[in-house]
Design an enzyme around this catalytic site. Structure first.
Site, PDB file in Angstrom:
ATOM      1  N   GLU A 234       0.811  -1.226   0.000  1.00  0.00           N
ATOM      2  CA  GLU A 234       0.000   0.000   0.000  1.00  0.00           C
ATOM      3  C   GLU A 234       0.843   1.275   0.000  1.00  0.00           C
ATOM      4  O   GLU A 234       0.487   2.272  -0.631  1.00  0.00           O
ATOM      5  CB  GLU A 234      -0.961   0.008   1.195  1.00  0.00           C
ATOM      6  CG  GLU A 234      -2.118  -0.982   1.084  1.00  0.00           C
ATOM      7  CD  GLU A 234      -1.726  -2.421   1.385  1.00  0.00           C
ATOM      8  OE1 GLU A 234      -0.590  -2.634   1.860  1.00  0.00           O
ATOM      9  OE2 GLU A 234      -2.540  -3.344   1.169  1.00  0.00           O
TER      10      GLU A 234
ATOM     11  N   GLN B  74      -7.211  -1.676  -1.077  1.00  0.00           N
ATOM     12  CA  GLN B  74      -8.297  -2.651  -1.183  1.00  0.00           C
ATOM     13  C   GLN B  74      -9.379  -2.468  -0.111  1.00  0.00           C
ATOM     14  O   GLN B  74     -10.567  -2.573  -0.416  1.00  0.00           O
ATOM     15  CB  GLN B  74      -7.720  -4.058  -1.131  1.00  0.00           C
ATOM     16  CG  GLN B  74      -8.650  -5.089  -1.696  1.00  0.00           C
ATOM     17  CD  GLN B  74      -7.894  -6.357  -2.086  1.00  0.00           C
ATOM     18  OE1 GLN B  74      -7.490  -7.126  -1.215  1.00  0.00           O
ATOM     19  NE2 GLN B  74      -7.716  -6.579  -3.367  1.00  0.00           N
TER      20      GLN B  74
ATOM     21  N   ASP C 142      -9.349  -0.257   5.996  1.00  0.00           N
ATOM     22  CA  ASP C 142      -8.503  -0.598   7.140  1.00  0.00           C
ATOM     23  C   ASP C 142      -7.016  -0.579   6.768  1.00  0.00           C
ATOM     24  O   ASP C 142      -6.165  -0.372   7.620  1.00  0.00           O
ATOM     25  CB  ASP C 142      -8.867  -1.989   7.664  1.00  0.00           C
ATOM     26  CG  ASP C 142     -10.317  -2.058   8.080  1.00  0.00           C
ATOM     27  OD1 ASP C 142     -10.590  -2.019   9.286  1.00  0.00           O
ATOM     28  OD2 ASP C 142     -11.205  -2.109   7.194  1.00  0.00           O
ATOM     29  N   TYR C 143      -6.706  -0.805   5.491  1.00  0.00           N
ATOM     30  CA  TYR C 143      -5.301  -0.906   5.095  1.00  0.00           C
ATOM     31  C   TYR C 143      -4.725   0.408   4.608  1.00  0.00           C
ATOM     32  O   TYR C 143      -3.560   0.469   4.192  1.00  0.00           O
ATOM     33  CB  TYR C 143      -5.139  -2.025   4.045  1.00  0.00           C
ATOM     34  CG  TYR C 143      -5.818  -3.297   4.508  1.00  0.00           C
ATOM     35  CD1 TYR C 143      -5.707  -3.692   5.842  1.00  0.00           C
ATOM     36  CD2 TYR C 143      -6.619  -4.059   3.673  1.00  0.00           C
ATOM     37  CE1 TYR C 143      -6.366  -4.810   6.319  1.00  0.00           C
ATOM     38  CE2 TYR C 143      -7.275  -5.188   4.142  1.00  0.00           C
ATOM     39  CZ  TYR C 143      -7.155  -5.557   5.465  1.00  0.00           C
ATOM     40  OH  TYR C 143      -7.810  -6.660   5.939  1.00  0.00           O
TER      41      TYR C 143
ATOM     42  N   HIS D   5     -12.177  -5.481   8.388  1.00  0.00           N
ATOM     43  CA  HIS D   5     -12.881  -5.100   7.158  1.00  0.00           C
ATOM     44  C   HIS D   5     -14.080  -4.210   7.465  1.00  0.00           C
ATOM     45  O   HIS D   5     -14.963  -4.070   6.642  1.00  0.00           O
ATOM     46  CB  HIS D   5     -13.355  -6.344   6.388  1.00  0.00           C
ATOM     47  CG  HIS D   5     -12.222  -7.219   5.946  1.00  0.00           C
ATOM     48  ND1 HIS D   5     -11.632  -8.122   6.787  1.00  0.00           N
ATOM     49  CD2 HIS D   5     -11.564  -7.296   4.775  1.00  0.00           C
ATOM     50  CE1 HIS D   5     -10.651  -8.739   6.138  1.00  0.00           C
ATOM     51  NE2 HIS D   5     -10.592  -8.254   4.921  1.00  0.00           N
TER      52      HIS D   5
END
Ligand code: TPP
Length: 808
Positions: free
Chosen positions: A530, A552, A555-556, A597
């Site tokens: 990321e 994606q 959260d990331y 998620h």
């Protein structure tokens, strides 16, 4: 290359690339840079600059690197690179000192207009009106940052852009950004900073993407006081990197070079050879420059005698690059002692003269303000009871070294406080000057956080979605897909990438089929990385592309946050508008299942990425309209799609590629007179459900979808609602005091909503812990229909207990 003429005077091994004149010119630049470091340090230690960090000891490698650089090439480096910047003609000695003094004049200090500490370089990619300049005519530098290795992610995109310009058709109109993809992105990093994850992630990505990158490591053995043995496994970067070496028959991997930082001819040979290969074949290279020195220590904040051994200090003297270069030139008969002495003396004079000029220009620029202040203060003093006090205060300004704008403000404040209650025109004049002076300086340090009005998404004309009578009802992701399809067709410089974006068309199929249609370079898969997906986007945007870079799951975003926060969010501001990167970060979140998620860390994003707009569309049609708006303008933005909304049915607008949702304009989803409920994203349908229950009890709520958290309600529509309801409820799935604190600050303080409230504002938020897995976990971790009902019903009961009996 202009330096390839054979030098008739020299029979040295590098004669085939080195003309005598160019070697002497390098020597001069090296010494000018060295003297700038020496004088710069003194200027800080005598109080004229606040902090100094310099490139002494790293001169030779940078002179060699500059020989290999050509117009249109980019640098993404760090604070040691002053010699390179001087050698390519993008930093004058005067500019070097202007930045050391924090001179806020953008002409004298073009890299940051006084916003960045010294040795943080940048070139101008945008005209003052924000329009793109032809960036192929000069060597360019992305704007430096202090966080070490932070320059690595964007290096990925800067180098990859060359590949795209060479391999993608249809980019003829972008000639001002590239000449056929022949540009190199030069990266630089210190040895110790290679211990950062950013370094390894970026090197891997550069290798996978075959980006046109030439990365240099300046290895001086330390990171401040910490030696390589504590930084790098085996203490040897060349050995660590050896697995990246390209095989003779392979097309992936790097060409690796190791060269000593004091060996000028070897450095030149290495850089010219490496650069030619990168430029011609897009085979990335890493040059590990070992045995580099740091004669003055790390920075002005300490002395290296405290941690370097006597042997190391002696080594640094003996292997000082400029000293070695001199010895080499004498040995090769390139110049005589007296010629070299003269160059050294002349460079010292040049650096000293530049320092004096810069200082005088900087201090002179404050004199007009000081004079205006002194005159106004003098007039007021003449009639004030404490005349002597005011005159003393003004007198101290004459002795201030340096004189700063803040001293003028502070002195003005002291005088205004001392003369409180005086209603004279003299005091009013000083008060007016003080306010104007403050505003001017706030503008001086605060401008350009976002694009100029003409290039801002806030100025994009909204276009309503239109629907045919028989408009197809599609899954949400199909609406997005249609929008992206049209955007890719319309904009040849639009590229979309991320994990699973290419072949799969993203995990929720927004790009379904579009790789097949537009090719694997326009709709592309990336590794799970990321940080460098963000950097890839930033570098590409600096070079004229319009990236939609996908994280994606929301959260990331945390993995990419350093680049988003330190680099992208501050870029326009920290260059005073000289650099702009219109990156669109596409992600999805708020609610699905489980801890990782269902995050909705919107407060965190709001706090850490001011400078990037934050869009939170409630459905995919709104999202499409926001993408269309963003693609028509220059600011970076994060768009958080609602994760559980891709299969909700939505009607396809007939103008899906051209309708535009305005940013910062909330929408009323339901009208009501009892309470204003402000929410966004995935909470919208939940609040709508709660509204149904409340209506059964005689409570009519007005639901407002803010649509974008920043910009936030630019027309104060929420206050219009509060005027009617006098009650405010905020529903937000972030933690208590997360995004809801921002909403309260905006509504209650900025818009003056306080004046319309008859009851304390209420927030209904997620819990402090992460959302637990499963439907029960969701219900008891996030705002639910019933919880929202309870909060609003309770508010109504507080006001009219007779009308609203207790629920329990
Ligand atoms: C992310 C981050 N951590 C820590 C620092 C503080 N810091 C500034 S320079 C430095 C050492 C860097 O050493 P190296 O990468 O070898 O470069 P050098 O300064 O020696 O050229 C450190 C730890 C920082 N600027 N950024």
């Amino acid at each position: 290359m202009t330096d390839t003429a054979l030098d008739p005077e020299s029979g040295s091994r590098s004669a085939f690339v080195l003309s005598r004149g160019s070697v002497l010119a390098d020597y001069r630049t090296g010494w000018e840079s060295r003297h700038a470091s020496i004088i710069g340090r003194r200027e800080v230690l005598t109080g004229k600059g606040k902090f100094g960090i310099f490139g002494d000891g790293k001169e030779l490698a940078q002179l060699a690197m500059a020989r290999a650089a050509q117009p249109g090439d980019f640098r993404s480096g760090y604070y040691r690179d002053q010699t390179f910047m001087m050698a390519v003609g993008e930093l004058t000695l005067d500019q070097f000192f202007a930045q050391l003094y924090a001179d806020a004049d953008p002409v004298r200090e073009p890299a940051s207009a006084g916003r960045q500490m010294n040795a943080h370089f940048a070139t101008r990619l945008r005209a003052p009106d924000g329009s793109p300049l032809d960036i192929t005519t000069r060597v360019q530098s992305a704007a430096d940052m202090s966080p070490t290795a932070g320059q690595m992610p964007r290096l990925v995109g800067l180098g990859y852009a060359s590949r795209l310009y060479r391999e993608l058709p249809g980019l003829e109109a972008f000639a001002g950004f590239s000449r056929g993809g022949n540009e190199i992105a030069f990266g630089t990093i210190g040895n110790a900073s290679t211990a950062e994850g950013h370094f390894w992630e970026a090197v891997n990505a550069i290798g996978v993407l075959r980006a046109a990158v030439l990365l240099s490591i300046w290895d001086d053995g330390y990171g401040i006081s910490v030696a390589n043995e504590f930084q790098i496994c085996k203490s040897d970067l060349s050995e660590m990197l050896s697995g990246f070496q390209r095989k003779p028959d392979g097309c992936e991997g790097f060409e690796l070079y190791r060269v000593q930082g004091w060996d000028y001819p070897a450095l030149v040979e290495t850089y010219l050879g490496a650069a030619e290969r990168v430029r011609r074949d897009h085979v990335p290279a890493i040059v590990h420059v070992a045995e580099v020195t740091q004669p003055q220590g790390h920075s002005t904040s300490g002395s290296h005698e405290r941690y370097k051994s006597a042997e190391r200090l002696a080594f640094e003297v003996e292997f000082d690059g400029l000293r070695r270069m001199r010895a080499w030139m004498l040995a090769e008969g390139i110049a005589s002692e007296s010629e070299l002495d003269a160059i050294e003396a002349e460079s010292a004079s040049a650096a000293r003269a530049a320092q004096r000029r810069s200082w005088d220009a900087y201090q002179d620029s404050l004199r007009t303000d000081k004079q205006a202040f002194t005159e106004l203060a003098g007039r007021l003093a003449a009639r004030a009871s404490d005349r002597a006090g005011i005159e003393t205060l003004v007198g101290t300004l004459d002795r201030m070294q340096p004189l700063l704008q803040r001293n003028l403000q502070a002195s003005a404040h002291e005088i205004l406080i001392a003369t409180l209650g005086d209603l004279s025109p003299e005091r009013a004049a000083l008060a007016e000057w003080t306010e104007k002076h403050r505003q001017t300086n706030e503008e001086r340090y605060g401008s350009h956080l976002y694009a100029s009005r003409e290039r801002s998404p806030l100025a994009v004309e909204p276009v309503a979605a239109t629907y045919a009578e028989d408009a197809p009802v599609l899954n949400g992701f199909e609406v997005l897909n249609a929008c992206f399809d049209e955007a890719l067709a319309r904009m040849p410089n639009l590229v979309a990438f991320g994990e699973d974006v290419g072949k799969l068309g993203d995990v929720n199929q927004g790009f379904l089929g579009l790789q097949k249609k537009y090719g694997a370079l326009r709709v592309a898969d990336t590794g799970i990385r990321e940080q460098t997906i963000m950097g890839q986007a930033l570098g590409l945007a600096l070079r004229g592309f319009r990236p939609i870079a996908e994280i994606q799951y929301l959260d990331y975003v945390l993995y990419g946050l350093q680049t988003l926060s330190d680099d992208l969010a501050s870029l326009s501001w920290r260059t005073a508008g000289a650099q702009v990167a219109p990156v669109i970060v596409r992600t999805r979140g708020h609610r699905l299942e489980g801890v990782w998620h269902s995050g909705s860390q919107m407060g965190g994003l709001l706090h850490l990425t001011r400078g990037i707009w934050l869009c939170v569309p409630r459905n995919m049609t709104q999202a499409a309209g926001m993408y269309n708006t963003l693609l028509a303008a220059d600011d970076p933005a994060i768009v958080v799609e609602v994760l559980n909304g891709y299969r909700h049915k939505e009607r396809l607008p007939s103008n899906v590629g051209t309708f535009r949702v305005p940013l910062g304009v909330p929408e009323v989803l339901r009208a009501g007179g009892d309470a204003t409920v402000v929410t966004y994203g995935a909470c919208c349908p939940i609040v709508e459900e709660a509204a149904g229950l409340l209506a059964k009890c005689g409570v009519e709520i007005e639901i407002i979808d803010v649509q974008t958290l920043s910009p936030f309600d630019r027309e104060n529509r929420i206050v219009d609602s509060l005027r009617k309801t006098n009650r405010l409820v905020i529903v937000d799935e972030d933690v208590p005091g997360g995004a809801s604190a921002w909403l309260l600050q905006q509504i209650v303080e900025r818009m003056g909503g306080f004046w319309w409230l008859d009851a304390p504002p209420v927030t209904v938020t997620g819990r402090e812990h992460r959302p637990a897995y499963g439907s029960d976990g969701d219900y008891f971790s996030k705002p639910s229909r019933d919880e929202i009902f309870r909060a609003i019903y309770g508010l109504m009961r507080d006001a009219a207990p007779g009308r609203f009996p207790s629920l329990f």
